[in-house]
Every structure is written in structure tokens, then in C-alpha cells.
Design a protein around this motif. Structure first.
Motif, PDB file in Angstrom:
ATOM      1  N   PRO A 299      -1.447   6.121   8.378  1.00 40.50           N
ATOM      2  CA  PRO A 299      -2.351   6.288   9.528  1.00 40.50           C
ATOM      3  C   PRO A 299      -3.490   5.262   9.524  1.00 40.50           C
ATOM      4  CG  PRO A 299      -1.788   8.418   8.588  1.00 40.50           C
ATOM      5  CD  PRO A 299      -1.220   7.394   7.656  1.00 40.50           C
ATOM      6  N   ASP A 300      -4.104   5.067   8.365  1.00 43.71           N
ATOM      7  CA  ASP A 300      -5.180   4.082   8.267  1.00 43.71           C
ATOM      8  C   ASP A 300      -4.670   2.683   8.564  1.00 43.71           C
ATOM      9  OD1 ASP A 300      -6.907   6.034   7.578  1.00 43.71           O
ATOM     10  OD2 ASP A 300      -6.956   5.563   5.425  1.00 43.71           O
ATOM     11  N   ILE A 301      -3.555   2.341   7.966  1.00 40.82           N
ATOM     12  CA  ILE A 301      -3.012   0.994   8.112  1.00 40.82           C
ATOM     13  C   ILE A 301      -2.670   0.694   9.563  1.00 40.82           C
ATOM     14  CG2 ILE A 301      -1.133  -0.548   7.438  1.00 40.82           C
ATOM     15  CD1 ILE A 301      -0.914   1.118   4.834  1.00 40.82           C
TER      16      ILE A 301
ATOM     17  N   ALA B  83       1.730   8.415  12.475  1.00 44.30           N
ATOM     18  CA  ALA B  83       0.625   7.471  12.280  1.00 44.30           C
ATOM     19  C   ALA B  83       0.316   6.665  13.538  1.00 44.30           C
ATOM     20  CB  ALA B  83       0.934   6.539  11.113  1.00 44.30           C
TER      21      ALA B  83
ATOM     22  N   ARG C 260       0.840  -1.194   0.000  1.00 43.36           N
ATOM     23  CA  ARG C 260       0.000   0.000   0.000  1.00 43.36           C
ATOM     24  C   ARG C 260       0.875   1.243   0.000  1.00 43.36           C
ATOM     25  NH1 ARG C 260      -4.642  -1.042   4.378  1.00 43.36           N
ATOM     26  NH2 ARG C 260      -5.248   1.027   3.620  1.00 43.36           N
TER      27      ARG C 260
ATOM     28  N   ASP D   2      -0.969   6.091   3.227  1.00 37.76           N
ATOM     29  CA  ASP D   2      -2.053   5.429   3.966  1.00 37.76           C
ATOM     30  C   ASP D   2      -1.633   4.961   5.354  1.00 37.76           C
ATOM     31  OD1 ASP D   2      -3.559   5.785   1.732  1.00 37.76           O
ATOM     32  OD2 ASP D   2      -3.427   3.704   1.030  1.00 37.76           O
TER      33      ASP D   2
ATOM     34  N   ALA E  51      -3.918   2.055  12.247  1.00 39.73           N
ATOM     35  CA  ALA E  51      -5.151   1.944  13.030  1.00 39.73           C
ATOM     36  C   ALA E  51      -5.840   0.610  12.763  1.00 39.73           C
ATOM     37  CB  ALA E  51      -6.085   3.097  12.678  1.00 39.73           C
ATOM     38  N   GLU E  52      -5.922   0.301  11.499  1.00 46.02           N
ATOM     39  CA  GLU E  52      -6.552  -0.935  11.041  1.00 46.02           C
ATOM     40  C   GLU E  52      -5.966  -2.184  11.696  1.00 46.02           C
ATOM     41  OE1 GLU E  52      -6.328  -2.404   6.594  1.00 46.02           O
ATOM     42  OE2 GLU E  52      -6.922  -0.303   6.709  1.00 46.02           O
ATOM     43  N   HIS E  53      -4.653  -2.233  11.762  1.00 42.58           N
ATOM     44  CA  HIS E  53      -3.998  -3.432  12.272  1.00 42.58           C
ATOM     45  C   HIS E  53      -3.531  -3.301  13.713  1.00 42.58           C
ATOM     46  CE1 HIS E  53      -3.847  -5.447   8.367  1.00 42.58           C
ATOM     47  NE2 HIS E  53      -3.558  -4.257   7.841  1.00 42.58           N
TER      48      HIS E  53
END
Lengths: 235, 235
Positions: B149-151, B179, B143, B147, B153-155
Motif C-alpha cells: 500500500p505504501d509503495i 493496495a 521491499r 508494504d 501510493a508513494e510511486h
DNA sequence: ATGTGTGAATCGGTTCACAGCC
DNA sequence: GGCTGTGAACCGATTCACACAT
């Protein structure tokens, strides 16, 4: 510290450089190479310290072990310092290395081009599995570990890299030593020992992560109360 | 890397574990895991020291920082010690890691399965090159670094691995920290700094070889050094 | 008798502070 | 004035040695 030579009996051995200093020399070299590119001709201990991520007094002390290569009131000549340090580290010529073990880790290391670029070309790969012998990785043919003596002689290799499973590490180290290798970098998650006079360093990637995990743990769990969303088994 | 005091008054360091000790704990864990397999129920500091490649007094002192888990005249209970150490190191659950940089080194690390096996699954790969985004390595999709910050948080990732070229390392570290990552393992041959309270460790493969090269050099090239005479002094 | 737990001694390394030279 | 080179102070980590628990 015996800086000045006294009249008393003294070992004629070459200057002794502390191990911690030796470990920093490559970082200085790397930093100086960057500076040389941008035509910086002299550098102060303070600036070098900043770039190398250490204390200025540390830099001065470290460099003083190599000799008095600086000029008071001015600093160090980048090119000259680089030359002296490279010579001291033995970086004036390539050191072919042999990688033992072509599992995940060995393949990863063989494919990683970074060794060759920085003066340590991968001269050969060896493995104990006959099925792997004859294949090639990153353009280097895999040979059988029994051929180590020939391979070492052939390439004048002095440095071996162990990337085998833990269980095979000591045996491979012994074979390397017997074959004439005298410096070993061990990536296998196992303790290996070598005879006196040989060098051995280890890098265990999982251990590095576990060390981080320790501090991370303490950060996220101040008093064993908040648990990270996961299995959460707790006794 | 200092533990922050909780809200209580300054706790007199009852629980401070020296950094050098922390670095050895993973080795003890590894050793104990091997012993547990072969049904050894108790072990002495002497034997553990031998297996872990350190001094027996060192083992006792290290373990004493964790608590008094041994029995005088007997030794340490392997299972119990293992449990305590794993808990201390935060190894009771997995720690997903994010690898930044999918060049030679990043690819090598992503393909190397050793992280996942030992509790540090690779949750995501990121790269700054849009051409690489969308591809996958070792079953993990690449990715874009934007991204992060999203990654993270996601994991729920707390640990990041930097495997970018040197020039990008600091920027990636900054992005990781922003992040939400708070532990970084840096493989890039560059000095990176992180804010106070974050953990940072570095592994530079070429530096390891250069250190070996230093000693190898001294071994192969006998003296070749000027004598230390009292007349010389310095300079 | 055996082997831990830990103060005390020791060692190696870092940082300070300043004398010495440019 | 500026910056190196280095003794001295300092600090953390290792090793010793033995009191103490089982």
C-alpha cells in the motif's frame, strides 16, 4: 462442422483443432497436473473450467476435439486426460531450444530456469558479437550465430527463441529457418515473417504493458480532464 | 474490461474500441516510430499494414475507431497519427510498475531494461521473503510485500507485474488490488482473477513454447492417426 | 487516379441448450 | 440424476468491395 464422416470425399488429414483450443490445452495440462498431485481421479468439465478460468461448455468442446475421453454422468479421468493431452501437445519428451541474442532480454531468459523445468531446456545460446562468444550464462556457453546449422543439428533443436534487438530479428529468424529450426518464439519488438509451414509466435512485453496502459488511461481519465501528476504535456 | 459510462445517459458506443484493435495499436505505434525516424511524412494503410504484419483493411478499420485521421487519396500523416495513438494509449507519460516476486523470473524481468526504455520504469520490487528484503536488483531495492500500500501510493503505481511462483500469484494479486493497483500483468503460471473493472493480462512463457510444440509435433510426426471411416462414428 | 472510411459478407470462436449415455 | 458431446445460435473480429473525398 463435419463431425460425422459422410460418404462424400473428405480430406484424410488429422483432426483439425482450432488454434484457440490449442492455446488452452497447456492451461488444462497445467491444471490437471495440479489435480493429479492431490490424487483427484476424475473431474467434471465444470470444475476443470473453474480451475482453468474458462467456461464449462468451452472445456467440453475443447476436449471433444481430442476425442471422446469423458464418461457421461461421471466426468473425465484425470490421468488419462493428462496423458492424451500431453501426447497431443508433444510433451512426452523434452524440446531443446536455442536462444539467439544475449542482451538484457536474452540473458534474462537464459537465467530464468522456467523453460528447462517445463520441458524446454536451453540447449544453446548464440550471439553475433564475437566478444560474447565463449562466455557462458546460466551454465550454457555462448556460441556464434554463424554456427547455428551445427548447433541445431547437434542438439536436434526444432524451436528457436529470438531475444535480439529488433533490427536483428528478421535476419536471425532467417538463419534459424535455414539452420533447420521450424518453430520460433519471437521476443524482439519487431515483425518477423517465416516461410509457410513454419510456426511463429510473438511475445512483446512492452506491448502487453501498453495494452494495460490503454485501459488504465481510460479508467483514470474519464473525460480528458484529470491528469496524472507528471509532465502533463497536452495538445 | 468494459468502459464505464459516465454520468450522461447511455452513450451509444461512439468510442468503444474493440479489444483486438487495442492490442494492435502498440504495434502501429512502434512501426510509426520507426517511420518517423526516417522522415517519412505520410503513409498509406497498405504500407503500414505491410510493416505491421496485418491486412490493409484491418489497418483502416482499426484507425477509423480512433477517428478520421487519414486523407483520402493521400494516406495518414505519420506524426499526427503517432500523436493521436500515443495519447489514446496513454503513452504521453511514464507508468511506473511494481514487480512482485524476486525469484528467477522476477530477477530476469527486473534486470531486463526494456520496460523502462519504453515508458514503464520499474518503481519497486517486492517479495514475501524477509531474507531478500533490503537487497537490490538492477539498482532497485527489494521491499516487503506487506508494504505494497505504501509503495503504490508513494510511486503512484497503477500497474503491477506478478512474477511469483504459481502458488503465491492469487494472493499477491489480491494484495496489489487492495493496495490500489488496477492493472496486472501476470507471468506466474496460474489463473488469477481480479474484481470487475480491473485489467488483467497474462503471459506464460512455457505455454507459448507448448503451443509451438503442438504444431511442431504434428509436423514431425506424420499421420499416425486412425482413419475417419463412416463406420466408426464417435465413441 | 489514389487511397480512405465503412456497410455488408464472412469467418472463427464462444455459449447455449439439449439429446444421449452412464 | 448427473455430466458429456455437439448441433445451433450467437458474437466479435476480419475481410471484402465500393462509395466518396482529394
Amino acid at each position: 462442422m463435419e463431425g460425422r464422416a459422410a460418404r462424400s470425399v473428405k480430406k484424410p488429414a488429422a483432426r483439425h483443432i482450432p488454434e484457440a483450443t490449442v492455446a488452452r490445452l497447456p492451461v488444462y495440462v497445467r491444471t490437471l497436473l495440479g489435480l493429479a498431485d492431490e490424487k483427484t481421479s476424475t473431474i467434471s468439465s465444470e470444475r476443470l473450467a473453474e480451475l482453468a478460468g474458462v467456461n464449462a461448455a468451452q472445456v467440453r468442446k475443447d476436449l471433444s476435439y481430442l476425442g471422446s475421453y469423458g464418461t457421461r454422468g461421471v466426468g473425465y479421468d484425470v490421468e488419462y486426460l493428462l496423458f492424451q493431452m500431453s501426447r497431443e501437445l508433444g510433451l512426452t519428451h523434452d524440446w531443446p531450444v536455442i536462444i539467439a541474442g544475449v542482451g538484457n532480454l536474452g540473458r534474462a531468459l537464459a537465467n530464468y530456469g522456467g523453460f528447462g523445468e517445463r520441458g524446454f531446456p536451453v540447449a544453446a545460446l548464440v550471439d553475433a558479437d564475437p566478444k560474447k562468444v565463449g562466455k557462458a550464462i546460466g551454465g550454457i556457453e555462448i556460441r556464434h550465430v554463424d554456427d547455428l546449422p551445427d548447433i541445431v543439428a547437434e542438439h536436434h533443436a526444432a524451436i528457436g527463441i529470438i531475444a535480439t534487438p529488433a533490427a536483428a530479428a528478421q535476419d536471425v529468424a532467417d538463419r534459424m529457418v535455414a539452420a533447420g529450426v521450424s518453430s520460433i518464439l519471437n521476443f524482439a519488438p519487431a515483425i518477423v515473417t517465416v516461410p509457410d509451414g513454419m510456426s511463429l509466435r510473438k511475445v512483446d512485453l512492452a506491448v502487453e504493458l501498453q495494452i494495460l496502459s490503454f485501459y488504465q488511461q481510460r479508467r483514470t481519465e474519464p473525460d480528458a480532464d484529470r491528469t496524472v501528476a507528471s509532465a502533463g504535456g497536452e495538445g
